[in-house]
Design a protein around this motif. Structure first.
Motif, mmCIF file in Angstrom:
data_model
loop_
_atom_site.group_PDB
_atom_site.id
_atom_site.type_symbol
_atom_site.label_atom_id
_atom_site.label_comp_id
_atom_site.label_asym_id
_atom_site.label_seq_id
_atom_site.Cartn_x
_atom_site.Cartn_y
_atom_site.Cartn_z
ATOM 1 N N UNK A 194 62.879 40.453 51.425
ATOM 2 C CA UNK A 194 63.637 41.668 51.139
ATOM 3 C C UNK A 194 62.921 42.836 51.810
ATOM 4 N N UNK A 195 63.622 43.474 52.739
ATOM 5 C CA UNK A 195 63.088 44.642 53.438
ATOM 6 C C UNK A 195 64.187 45.683 53.579
ATOM 7 N N UNK A 196 63.875 46.903 53.208
ATOM 8 C CA UNK A 196 64.809 48.020 53.357
ATOM 9 C C UNK A 196 66.141 47.738 52.670
ATOM 10 N N UNK A 197 66.079 47.049 51.540
ATOM 11 C CA UNK A 197 67.286 46.754 50.789
ATOM 12 C C UNK A 197 68.107 45.601 51.339
#
Length: 61
Positions: free
Chosen positions: A16-19
């Motif tokens: 999970x990155x930047x939503x």
């Protein structure tokens, strides 16, 4: 007929990155410490395959 190249096992890792969520099936191959025996074994298998398939193609090293 040449042997089939080694295929890495798939181990889903949800990142999970930047939503956003993405699945990386090869994340398990990341081993910055160079100590995971499964990773080392897979790399050894890949290296052995490359050596076998390239035998005689590179001349003398």
């Amino acid at each position: 007929m040449a042997a089939a190249p080694p295929v890495a096992k798939k181990v889903p890792c949800h990142i999970i990155e930047h939503g956003n969520v993405r699945v990386d099936n090869n994340y398990w191959l990341r081993d910055d410490s160079r100590s995971n025996l499964d990773v080392l074994a897979h790399l050894c298998t890949e290296n052995n395959y490359t050596t076998a398939i390239m035998f005689g193609q590179l001349g003398t090293l």
